[in-house]
Design a protein around this motif. Structure first.
Motif, PDB file in Angstrom:
ATOM      1  N   ALA A  69       0.883  -1.132   0.078  1.00 47.23           N
ATOM      2  CA  ALA A  69      -0.053  -0.146   0.187  1.00 47.23           C
ATOM      3  C   ALA A  69       0.819   1.342   0.022  1.00 47.23           C
ATOM      4  O   ALA A  69       1.016   2.020   0.891  1.00 47.23           O
ATOM      5  CB  ALA A  69      -0.912   0.059   1.125  1.00 47.23           C
ATOM      6  N   TYR A  70       1.510   1.338  -1.230  1.00 48.85           N
ATOM      7  CA  TYR A  70       2.594   2.402  -1.051  1.00 48.85           C
ATOM      8  C   TYR A  70       1.853   3.811  -1.328  1.00 48.85           C
ATOM      9  O   TYR A  70       2.221   4.916  -0.577  1.00 48.85           O
ATOM     10  CB  TYR A  70       3.597   2.277  -2.261  1.00 48.85           C
ATOM     11  N   ASP A  71       0.907   3.869  -2.123  1.00 50.76           N
ATOM     12  CA  ASP A  71       0.414   5.186  -2.636  1.00 50.76           C
ATOM     13  C   ASP A  71      -1.031   5.156  -2.164  1.00 50.76           C
ATOM     14  O   ASP A  71      -1.953   5.932  -2.851  1.00 50.76           O
ATOM     15  CB  ASP A  71       0.643   5.302  -3.983  1.00 50.76           C
ATOM     16  N   THR A  72      -1.615   4.788  -0.965  1.00 52.21           N
ATOM     17  CA  THR A  72      -2.851   4.687  -0.539  1.00 52.21           C
ATOM     18  C   THR A  72      -2.913   5.669   0.481  1.00 52.21           C
ATOM     19  O   THR A  72      -2.079   6.106   1.134  1.00 52.21           O
ATOM     20  CB  THR A  72      -3.527   3.215  -0.255  1.00 52.21           C
ATOM     21  N   SER A  73      -4.062   5.851   1.225  1.00 54.88           N
ATOM     22  CA  SER A  73      -4.487   6.469   2.151  1.00 54.88           C
ATOM     23  C   SER A  73      -4.131   5.581   3.524  1.00 54.88           C
ATOM     24  O   SER A  73      -3.899   4.387   3.193  1.00 54.88           O
ATOM     25  CB  SER A  73      -6.019   6.740   2.301  1.00 54.88           C
ATOM     26  N   TYR A  74      -4.331   5.976   4.576  1.00 50.90           N
ATOM     27  CA  TYR A  74      -4.153   5.221   5.776  1.00 50.90           C
ATOM     28  C   TYR A  74      -5.453   4.365   5.965  1.00 50.90           C
ATOM     29  O   TYR A  74      -5.389   3.778   7.277  1.00 50.90           O
ATOM     30  CB  TYR A  74      -3.586   6.259   6.958  1.00 50.90           C
ATOM     31  N   GLN A  75      -6.244   4.383   5.358  1.00 52.25           N
ATOM     32  CA  GLN A  75      -7.175   3.155   5.531  1.00 52.25           C
ATOM     33  C   GLN A  75      -7.528   2.276   4.118  1.00 52.25           C
ATOM     34  O   GLN A  75      -7.442   2.781   3.153  1.00 52.25           O
ATOM     35  CB  GLN A  75      -8.858   3.925   5.745  1.00 52.25           C
TER      36      GLN A  75
END
Length: 311
Positions: A69-75
């Motif tokens: 999850a390199y480029d996702t939000s923290y959810q």
């Protein structure tokens, strides 16, 4: 953190030149620099190799669900309910709306894990020495042990949430003063059949030795020696599981695919060329950013030792 990958071209060559303590071409490495750490992402091919090595060394990655999850939000979205499958009469309603609320958001952390190793300059400057294989193997071994410890015992504060974390990890199915044959049987059947089909046991050597001595009333051992299974399910040994002490949780059983390991950034490395120059060595700091948590608690159950009477 963006999902920029660093392919095996110029970046690859200049990265390993820097690792060998040659003249560092900063402008050629700028795309992979992490300013706050002074480290650089390893090239794409090396990161793939590192991931494969880490899977071999990290006990949990062999059974957990791993993702990046390199480029996702923290959810991220986690599926908490079971899928529906049912017969529908001609013209009847298809039950798609029953699954609308299946997904809930799970907060994902970005916890930094660091590892350190050193090399003699004689090795570094030897053209026959494979510095890439050496560093990746050392980092995978060190990170693998640290990850396993965190995925078992992590508190969720500045580190992943481990399977033994109170209120967030495995559910307690059995509380006992001393683990018995019946306790192990009870733990097994406390896990729903859909989880048991992929379940494994986890414990340390001391607990395993105790359980190996347990027999039924006819003298049959619970532990099957020929394939190290209990009731047909594999036993996994980890030194980071606690002993059978007061208040401890020495045995867990369940489907560890519901433990999620989320990689938040590729491996990065900082070369410490000055610090150890006086002794003819070069240091290397490796960094991982990751999180881990059990997203369905009922999938993994535990035996907990009763707390000793304080009197």
């Amino acid at each position: 953190m963006n999902d920029k990958r660093f392919y095996t071209g110029e970046y690859d060559r200049y990265f390993w030149d820097a690792a060998r303590n040659r003249i560092r071409q900063e402008d050629k490495l700028l795309a992979g620099r992490i300013a706050g750490l002074g480290s650089y992402h390893v090239p794409d091919a090396a990161n793939t190799k590192f991931d494969n090595l880490l899977t071999q060394e990290s006990l949990f990655r062999q059974y957990a669900t791993t993702m990046t999850a390199y480029d996702t939000s923290y959810q991220i979205f986690a599926k908490y309910t079971d899928d529906l499958a049912m017969f529908v009469p001609e013209g009847g309603d298809i039950p798609i709306y029953e699954g609308i609320r299946d997904f809930e958001t799970v907060a994902v952390g970005r916890y930094k894990l660091a590892a350190f190793t050193k090399l003699s300059e004689e090795f570094i400057h030897d053209a026959a020495f494979d510095i890439e294989d050496y560093l990746l193997s050392r980092f995978a071994r060190n990170f693998g042990r640290a990850e396993t410890d965190a995925f078992i015992n992590g508190t969720g504060e500045d580190m992943p949430t481990g399977i033994l974390c109170s209120g967030k990890g495995a559910e307690t199915a059995v509380a006992t003063d001393s683990i018995t044959y019946d306790d192990v049987i009870t733990l097994y059947f406390s896990v729903k059949p859909e989880y048991r089909s992929r379940a494994v046991w986890m414990m340390n050597d001391t607990t395993a030795l105790h359980i190996k001595t347990l027999k039924d009333d006819n003298g049959n051992y619970l532990w099957r020696e020929c394939d190290d299974t209990i009731l047909g399910r594999k036993v996994v040994i980890s030194e980071f599981m606690p002993d059978m002490e007061s208040g401890a949780t020495p045995v867990v059983f369940g489907d560890f695919s519901y433990y999620w390991v989320i990689t938040r950034s590729p491996l990065s490395v900082r070369v410490l060329s000055e610090k150890f120059a006086a002794v003819g060595q070069v240091g290397y700091l490796g960094f991982e950013f990751l999180d881990g948590k059990l997203i369905r608690r009922e999938a993994v159950k535990a035996i907990q030792m009763n707390t000793a009477d304080s009197e």
